[in-house]
Design an enzyme around this catalytic site. Structure first.
Site, short mmCIF file in Angstrom:
data_model
loop_
_atom_site.label_atom_id
_atom_site.label_comp_id
_atom_site.label_asym_id
_atom_site.label_seq_id
_atom_site.Cartn_x
_atom_site.Cartn_y
_atom_site.Cartn_z
CD GLU A 188 -1.51 0.35 3.59
OE1 GLU A 188 -2.22 1.57 3.45
OE2 GLU A 188 -1.93 -0.59 4.46
CB SER A 199 -8.14 3.59 9.65
OG SER A 199 -9.12 3.12 8.68
CB SER A 206 1.53 5.50 6.96
OG SER A 206 1.33 4.23 7.51
N1 LIG Z 1 -17.67 8.53 3.78
C1 LIG Z 1 -16.79 8.17 4.78
N2 LIG Z 1 -16.96 7.36 5.60
C2 LIG Z 1 -16.13 6.74 6.74
N3 LIG Z 1 -15.03 7.59 6.85
C3 LIG Z 1 -14.76 8.60 5.95
C4 LIG Z 1 -15.72 8.94 4.95
N4 LIG Z 1 -15.07 9.99 4.21
C5 LIG Z 1 -14.12 10.38 4.90
N5 LIG Z 1 -13.70 9.36 5.86
C6 LIG Z 1 -12.74 9.66 6.84
O1 LIG Z 1 -11.87 8.98 6.22
C7 LIG Z 1 -11.03 7.87 6.90
C8 LIG Z 1 -10.65 6.80 6.13
O2 LIG Z 1 -9.65 7.40 5.12
P1 LIG Z 1 -9.15 6.31 4.07
O3 LIG Z 1 -7.65 7.24 3.49
O4 LIG Z 1 -9.87 5.97 3.20
O5 LIG Z 1 -8.47 5.28 5.14
P2 LIG Z 1 -8.57 3.73 4.86
O6 LIG Z 1 -7.63 3.22 3.82
O7 LIG Z 1 -7.99 3.42 6.15
O8 LIG Z 1 -9.92 3.30 4.81
C9 LIG Z 1 -11.90 7.63 8.13
O9 LIG Z 1 -11.35 7.01 9.09
C10 LIG Z 1 -12.72 8.99 8.20
O10 LIG Z 1 -11.94 9.83 9.27
C1 LIG Z 2 -1.75 0.01 9.58
C2 LIG Z 2 -2.03 1.10 8.86
C3 LIG Z 2 -0.63 1.30 7.81
C4 LIG Z 2 -3.24 0.79 7.77
O1 LIG Z 2 -3.46 1.85 6.79
P1 LIG Z 2 -4.89 2.56 6.96
O2 LIG Z 2 -6.02 1.43 6.35
O3 LIG Z 2 -5.12 3.41 8.14
O4 LIG Z 2 -4.62 3.71 5.74
C5 LIG Z 2 -2.10 2.57 9.47
O5 LIG Z 2 -3.40 2.30 9.93
C6 LIG Z 2 -1.18 2.86 10.03
O6 LIG Z 2 -0.02 3.13 10.04
N1 LIG Z 2 -1.41 2.96 11.43
C7 LIG Z 2 -0.57 3.41 12.61
C8 LIG Z 2 0.22 2.49 13.31
C9 LIG Z 2 1.16 3.26 14.15
O7 LIG Z 2 2.40 3.61 13.56
O8 LIG Z 2 1.11 3.45 15.32
#
Ligand SMILES: Nc1ncnc2c1ncn2[C@@H]1O[C@H](COP(=O)(O)OP(=O)(O)O)[C@@H](O)[C@H]1O
Ligand SMILES: CC(C)(COP(=O)(O)O)[C@@H](O)C(=O)NCCC(=O)O
Length: 456
Positions: A193, A261, A264
């Site tokens: 990723e 979520s 990084s």
């Molecule tokens: N429609 C949505 N639903 C849920 N979360 C959203 C939404 N739009 C933005 N977010 C925000 O974006 C974050 C997820 O970002 P994203 O870059 O997609 O990460 P991930 O790859 O971890 O899913 C959520 O934790 C929230 O803060």
């Molecule tokens: C594990 C992850 C790479 C996953 O990516 P995400 O789905 O959150 O975009 C990310 O949530 C992360 O880097 N978390 C923080 C872990 C830490 O350094 O404490």
């Protein structure tokens, strides 16, 4: 006097000192490191929002069959990027099935899919060239909790018969691999990723002249210069910020902060020279999770709109609540947050606080914490440009302005916070670019091993 570059240095250097640039030696060192993006932007692309036709690149005869997708199955959202070719070649016309046409029609004529799938029409990128093919990129997202519904839809639209391999990244590419095989007999070709993220950022910036931007007051002067000015997190101060384009054609080195979520942080020295320097578990998921708990809201959009009309000073304890004014010796202004949520230990205050104020305080807490860690990383690594991305910044100008203020204020003007238009889609774009590279590499290796040695 010793020169510090931490919060405390504001006291040592005084308020006037904070806008001073980095020492010349450091600047030169940084400039020497700058290199150009490997993806040169099309020359005619300077004034349009999305790319003008790129100079023709020879078609790649080894491209995989359509449809082309890149998928990023994240901790909260799944991002799907679909490449719609502008023209179909003879070979494809003959082969193009009704199913392929239906998939294209379904994806490009709708902006909502099922209950939760959405296409971000405003992000659509026209005239992009990938592997010698010109076309349009479409950006689609749905909650990762709905992967099961996506698989059912893929089956009902006949996609599963046509697409044998999906190019995927994100934790879900591992977690759901078995489900894709069991439910729709699709194989996931996985890409890391963070590799995908960087490839996606560089490609998108090369294709879209408006990709990179920053926030600053029109005159670029700091919004909070004396203790009589409005607090930096107040509406009065933040409303002075406007969005301005940034030329990212010489990007290196930069710190890439992906707020998904979790968070990084990567030091990027070149397209394939980077490392993950830090991260924090207090990210976008934390903001949304805490907001749901504290305010009873049920969506990210609702949380953001509550935060937009709230006041965090009824929730957070400020320096002036503790000192009665500034803590001048160490340069801490009275309106600085001294303790996030610090007022909430008082039952009386808890009884009066509004949902809006709680949402605002949550947003300010999470944003400032990320800004603080990013600033420390950038200072440690001698980096001036900090690029923030990830869907936490979606429909969230408040956090972008707070980050812009914090980066500039605490570094005395040395750090610049940058943002990207396609926020959370870069992993999926990077994955699409990687499309079938593995197969191509294998074919090339096989061909090279059969060819006579050129040197002989
Ligand atoms: N429609 C949505 N639903 C849920 N979360 C959203 C939404 N739009 C933005 N977010 C925000 O974006 C974050 C997820 O970002 P994203 O870059 O997609 O990460 P991930 O790859 O971890 O899913 C959520 O934790 C929230 O803060
Ligand atoms: C594990 C992850 C790479 C996953 O990516 P995400 O789905 O959150 O975009 C990310 O949530 C992360 O880097 N978390 C923080 C872990 C830490 O350094 O404490």
């Amino acid at each position: 006097m010793r020169l510090h570059r931490c919060e405390g240095c504001l006291a040592a250097c005084g308020r006037e000192g904070r806008a001073a640039p980095l020492p010349v030696l450091t600047r030169n060192k940084l400039l020497k490191r700058a290199r150009h993006s490997p993806y040169s932007p099309p020359m005619s692309n300077q004034n349009s929002n999305m790319a003008e036709p790129a100079p023709p690149t020879p078609p790649d005869n080894n491209t995989p069959p359509m449809p082309w997708f890149g998928m990023d199955i994240g901790g909260t959202l799944t991002k799907l990027v679909y490449f719609e070719p502008r023209e179909t070649n003879r070979r494809e016309l003959d082969k193009e099935t009704e199913v392929l046409k239906n998939i294209r029609r379904y994806l490009t004529r709708n902006s909502a899919y099922g209950k939760t799938g959405r296409r971000d029409v405003h992000l659509q990128m026209d005239n992009v060239t990938i592997r010698g093919r010109r076309g349009t990129l479409h950006f689609i997202r749905f909650p990762t909790s709905e992967v099961g519904a996506f698989l059912q839809l893929a089956r009902s639209k006949g996609m599963a018969d046509l697409v044998k391999t999906i190019y995927a990244t994100g934790g879900g590419a591992y977690k759901f691999e078995e489900d894709f095989i069991k439910e729709v007999n699709m194989r996931l070709s996985k890409m890391d990723e963070l590799d995908a993220l960087i490839a996606g950022v560089l490609f998108s910036d090369s294709m879209n002249s408006h990709e990179c931007y920053y926030w600053a007051p029109p005159d670029e002067q700091p919004v909070h210069q004396s203790s009589t000015d409005s607090p930096p997190y107040s509406e009065a101060a933040l409303s002075m910020y406007v969005r301005k384009p940034f030329d990212f054609s010489s990007p290196y080195p930069f710190l890439l902060v992906n707020i998904g979520s979790g968070v990084s942080m990567l030091v990027v020295n070149a397209p394939d020279d980077y490392y993950r320097v830090s991260g924090t578990s207090l990210g976008g998921g934390t903001f949304l999770g805490l907001c749901c708990l504290l305010t009873g809201c049920s969506s990210f959009e609702e949380a953001i709109s509550l935060a937009a009309s709230g006041d965090n000073t009824t929730v957070d304890k400020l320096v002036r609540d503790i000192y009665g004014g500034d803590y001048a010796r160490f340069g801490l202004p009275g309106d600085l947050v001294a303790s996030s949520f610090g007022h909430m230990c008082s039952a009386e205050r808890r009884a009066k606080v509004s949902r809006e104020d709680l949402a605002r305080a949550t947003l300010v807490t999470i944003t400032n914490n990320i800004g603080s860690i990013a600033r420390l990383c950038a200072c440690n690594e001698d980096i001036e440009r900090v690029v923030f991305c990830g869907n936490f910044l979606r429909v969230n100008p408040l956090s972008m302005k707070l980050l812009s203020y914090a980066m500039s204020y605490w570094s005395r003007g040395a750090l610049k916070a940058l943002f990207l238009e396609h926020e959370g889609y870069f992993g999926a774009v990077g994955c699409l670019l990687n499309l079938d590279m593995k197969r191509q590499k294998k074919q090339n290796a096989a061909r090279n091993s059969c060819e006579p040695d050129q040197e002989r």
